[in-house]
Scaffold this active site. Structure first.
Site, PDB file in Angstrom:
ATOM      1  N   ASN A  96      15.673  24.930  16.753  1.00 49.26           N
ATOM      2  CA  ASN A  96      17.002  24.378  16.466  1.00 49.26           C
ATOM      3  C   ASN A  96      16.903  23.168  15.556  1.00 49.26           C
ATOM      4  O   ASN A  96      15.958  22.384  15.637  1.00 49.26           O
ATOM      5  CB  ASN A  96      17.706  23.988  17.763  1.00 49.26           C
ATOM      6  CG  ASN A  96      17.934  25.188  18.650  1.00 49.26           C
ATOM      7  OD1 ASN A  96      17.848  26.325  18.184  1.00 49.26           O
ATOM      8  ND2 ASN A  96      18.199  24.960  19.926  1.00 49.26           N
ATOM      9  N   VAL A  97      17.924  23.000  14.729  1.00 46.91           N
ATOM     10  CA  VAL A  97      17.936  21.865  13.805  1.00 46.91           C
ATOM     11  C   VAL A  97      18.886  20.772  14.297  1.00 46.91           C
ATOM     12  O   VAL A  97      19.007  19.729  13.660  1.00 46.91           O
ATOM     13  CB  VAL A  97      18.289  22.339  12.373  1.00 46.91           C
ATOM     14  CG1 VAL A  97      17.181  23.243  11.833  1.00 46.91           C
ATOM     15  CG2 VAL A  97      19.635  23.051  12.307  1.00 46.91           C
ATOM     16  N   HIS A 113      11.700  24.194  12.563  1.00 57.97           N
ATOM     17  CA  HIS A 113      12.572  24.607  11.457  1.00 57.97           C
ATOM     18  C   HIS A 113      13.290  23.427  10.800  1.00 57.97           C
ATOM     19  O   HIS A 113      14.290  23.620  10.111  1.00 57.97           O
ATOM     20  CB  HIS A 113      13.599  25.639  11.945  1.00 57.97           C
ATOM     21  CG  HIS A 113      13.006  26.992  12.214  1.00 57.97           C
ATOM     22  ND1 HIS A 113      13.682  28.004  12.859  1.00 57.97           N
ATOM     23  CD2 HIS A 113      11.790  27.492  11.906  1.00 57.97           C
ATOM     24  CE1 HIS A 113      12.901  29.072  12.943  1.00 57.97           C
ATOM     25  NE2 HIS A 113      11.738  28.785  12.387  1.00 57.97           N
ATOM     26  N   CYS A 121      13.556  14.482  -0.123  1.00 59.18           N
ATOM     27  CA  CYS A 121      13.729  14.304  -1.556  1.00 59.18           C
ATOM     28  C   CYS A 121      12.839  15.273  -2.327  1.00 59.18           C
ATOM     29  O   CYS A 121      11.604  15.225  -2.206  1.00 59.18           O
ATOM     30  CB  CYS A 121      13.414  12.863  -1.960  1.00 59.18           C
ATOM     31  SG  CYS A 121      13.649  12.627  -3.736  1.00 59.18           S
ATOM     32  N   SER A 181      16.529  34.935  20.124  1.00 62.53           N
ATOM     33  CA  SER A 181      16.620  36.395  20.032  1.00 62.53           C
ATOM     34  C   SER A 181      15.282  37.051  19.693  1.00 62.53           C
ATOM     35  O   SER A 181      15.142  38.258  19.747  1.00 62.53           O
ATOM     36  CB  SER A 181      17.646  36.779  18.959  1.00 62.53           C
ATOM     37  OG  SER A 181      17.232  36.264  17.708  1.00 62.53           O
ATOM     38  N   ALA A 223      21.676  29.485  29.856  1.00 62.09           N
ATOM     39  CA  ALA A 223      20.620  28.465  29.878  1.00 62.09           C
ATOM     40  C   ALA A 223      21.004  27.284  30.774  1.00 62.09           C
ATOM     41  O   ALA A 223      20.156  26.736  31.476  1.00 62.09           O
ATOM     42  CB  ALA A 223      20.337  27.986  28.463  1.00 62.09           C
TER      43      ALA A 223
HETATM   44  P1  OAD Z   1      19.821  33.674  17.612  1.00 65.13           P
HETATM   45  O1  OAD Z   1      21.265  33.437  17.340  1.00 65.13           O
HETATM   46  O2  OAD Z   1      19.115  34.728  16.843  1.00 65.13           O
HETATM   47  O3  OAD Z   1      19.627  34.024  19.154  1.00 65.13           O
HETATM   48  C1  OAD Z   1      20.219  33.270  20.177  1.00 65.13           C
HETATM   49  C2  OAD Z   1      19.860  33.900  21.513  1.00 65.13           C
HETATM   50  O4  OAD Z   1      20.395  33.081  22.524  1.00 65.13           O
HETATM   51  C3  OAD Z   1      20.391  35.319  21.715  1.00 65.13           C
HETATM   52  O5  OAD Z   1      19.375  36.154  22.239  1.00 65.13           O
HETATM   53  C4  OAD Z   1      21.527  35.105  22.736  1.00 65.13           C
HETATM   54  O6  OAD Z   1      21.659  36.211  23.626  1.00 65.13           O
HETATM   55  C5  OAD Z   1      21.039  33.885  23.498  1.00 65.13           C
HETATM   56  N1  OAD Z   1      22.116  33.077  24.083  1.00 65.13           N
HETATM   57  C6  OAD Z   1      23.378  32.874  23.639  1.00 65.13           C
HETATM   58  N2  OAD Z   1      24.044  32.045  24.443  1.00 65.13           N
HETATM   59  C7  OAD Z   1      23.184  31.696  25.442  1.00 65.13           C
HETATM   60  C8  OAD Z   1      23.278  30.861  26.610  1.00 65.13           C
HETATM   61  N3  OAD Z   1      24.390  30.188  26.903  1.00 65.13           N
HETATM   62  N4  OAD Z   1      22.186  30.763  27.398  1.00 65.13           N
HETATM   63  C9  OAD Z   1      21.039  31.431  27.112  1.00 65.13           C
HETATM   64  N5  OAD Z   1      20.900  32.241  26.048  1.00 65.13           N
HETATM   65  C10 OAD Z   1      21.950  32.365  25.215  1.00 65.13           C
HETATM   66  O7  OAD Z   1      19.094  32.263  17.446  1.00 65.13           O
HETATM   67  P2  OAD Z   1      17.537  31.937  17.285  1.00 65.13           P
HETATM   68  O8  OAD Z   1      16.705  32.934  18.001  1.00 65.13           O
HETATM   69  O9  OAD Z   1      17.369  30.508  17.623  1.00 65.13           O
HETATM   70  O10 OAD Z   1      16.253  29.716  11.407  1.00 65.13           O
HETATM   71  O11 OAD Z   1      17.344  32.116  15.726  1.00 65.13           O
HETATM   72  C11 OAD Z   1      16.078  31.863  15.168  1.00 65.13           C
HETATM   73  C12 OAD Z   1      16.201  31.319  13.770  1.00 65.13           C
HETATM   74  O12 OAD Z   1      17.005  32.187  12.960  1.00 65.13           O
HETATM   75  C13 OAD Z   1      16.929  30.004  13.669  1.00 65.13           C
HETATM   76  O13 OAD Z   1      16.124  28.890  13.947  1.00 65.13           O
HETATM   77  C14 OAD Z   1      17.378  29.974  12.246  1.00 65.13           C
HETATM   78  C15 OAD Z   1      17.857  31.388  12.101  1.00 65.13           C
HETATM   79  O14 OAD Z   1      17.841  31.902  10.855  1.00 65.13           O
HETATM   80  C16 OAD Z   1      16.360  28.813  10.415  1.00 65.13           C
HETATM   81  O15 OAD Z   1      17.365  28.161  10.207  1.00 65.13           O
HETATM   82  C17 OAD Z   1      15.129  28.689   9.584  1.00 65.13           C
END
Ligand code: OAD
Length: 236
Positions: A96-97, A113, A121, A181, A223
């Site tokens: 997360n950012v 990330h 810069c 995910s 979560a």
């Molecule tokens: P995703 O949006 O791909 O996945 C989020 C996950 O969290 C999913 O599996 C949801 O089911 C789950 N979820 C949603 N709400 C929830 C809750 N309240 N409690 C528990 N789980 C929950 O996000 P990331 O896996 O973080 O990269 O995505 C990975 C990367 O893809 C990010 O860091 C970003 C993106 O492109 C960059 O910005 C480089």
């Protein structure tokens, strides 16, 4: 079960969902109504920097207004109390950012990330804590050039601090993946690296992730409930 000393935790967008920050792959493959390649690639930034700055300026404002939730707070408590009791290490790696882990009190935190609260810069390579906007092309406080970009790792760029992460993975007895995910590498591959060194692997997520079969155990739910309950279990 072997005694657990060193814990490596990976978090993703799902841990911040209950703080009001939208996840990436929620529904239609769009991210806040943008195509990922437009707002999360160096090519997209070169094509339309104004669009990209507007996008991250809005994300930064949103993240700063959000508050850490029970899951962020529980992980900070785990780190603190695990250290106080000298039980081993807790390494928290986030994709997360936003800055919600930091504001919840997590210290040994790796933003693989990048961070919305940082500007980088392109002219002199300096990084600065950044709470304001970038769309207005502010001067870099170090070199004076208007060449600041969001300090975010875009697709096609190398995530930060990978050597440290793999070193912690090699020492881990327990790997816990929360709210991600499992669609984006290299983070999606951490579970297999953890298995190779014999770590137990636990997934806490709303639904099964893409790499769910690699985990020894999956707990499905929010979560904000699952994480405090698991932390209680670890500290109890
Ligand atoms: P995703 O949006 O791909 O996945 C989020 C996950 O969290 C999913 O599996 C949801 O089911 C789950 N979820 C949603 N709400 C929830 C809750 N309240 N409690 C528990 N789980 C929950 O996000 P990331 O896996 O973080 O990269 O995505 C990975 C990367 O893809 C990010 O860091 C970003 C993106 O492109 C960059 O910005 C480089």
């Amino acid at each position: 079960m072997a005694q657990i000393r060193n814990i490596l935790i990976l978090t993703g967008a799902g841990i911040s969902a209950e703080s009001g920050i939208r996840t990436f792959r929620a529904s239609d493959g769009l991210w806040e109504d943008h195509r990922i390649e437009d707002v999360a690639t160096p090519e997209g930034f070169a094509r339309d920097p104004v669009l990209v700055h507007r996008f991250y300026d809005a994300r930064r404002t949103g993240a700063l207004a959000a508050q850490p939730n029970a899951a962020h707070l529980a992980l900070a408590r785990l780190e603190r109390e695990w250290a106080q009791a000298a039980r081993g290490s807790v390494t928290l790696v986030t994709q997360n950012v936003d800055d919600l882990h930091g504001r919840a009190g997590s210290k040994g935190l790796i933003h693989m990330h990048g961070e919305l609260a940082s500007a980088w810069c392109a002219a002199c390579d300096a990084r600065h804590r950044w709470m304001g906007t970038l769309i207005d092309a502010p001067a870099c406080p170090a070199c004076g050039k208007a060449a600041l970009r969001p300090d975010i790792v875009w697709f096609g760029e190398m995530p930060y601090r990978m050597e440290e992460i793999y070193a912690a993975l090699r020492e881990a007895d327990l790997f816990v993946s929360i709210g991600t995910s499992g669609a984006v590498y290299p983070a999606a591959g951490f579970v297999r690296a953890a298995r190779e060194v014999g770590a137990r692997c636990l997934e806490l997520n709303l639904e099964r992730s893409e790499g769910s079969r690699w985990f020894h155990e999956t707990r499905l739910g929010m979560a904000g409930q699952l994480v405090p309950a698991w932390v209680e279990e670890m500290l109890g």
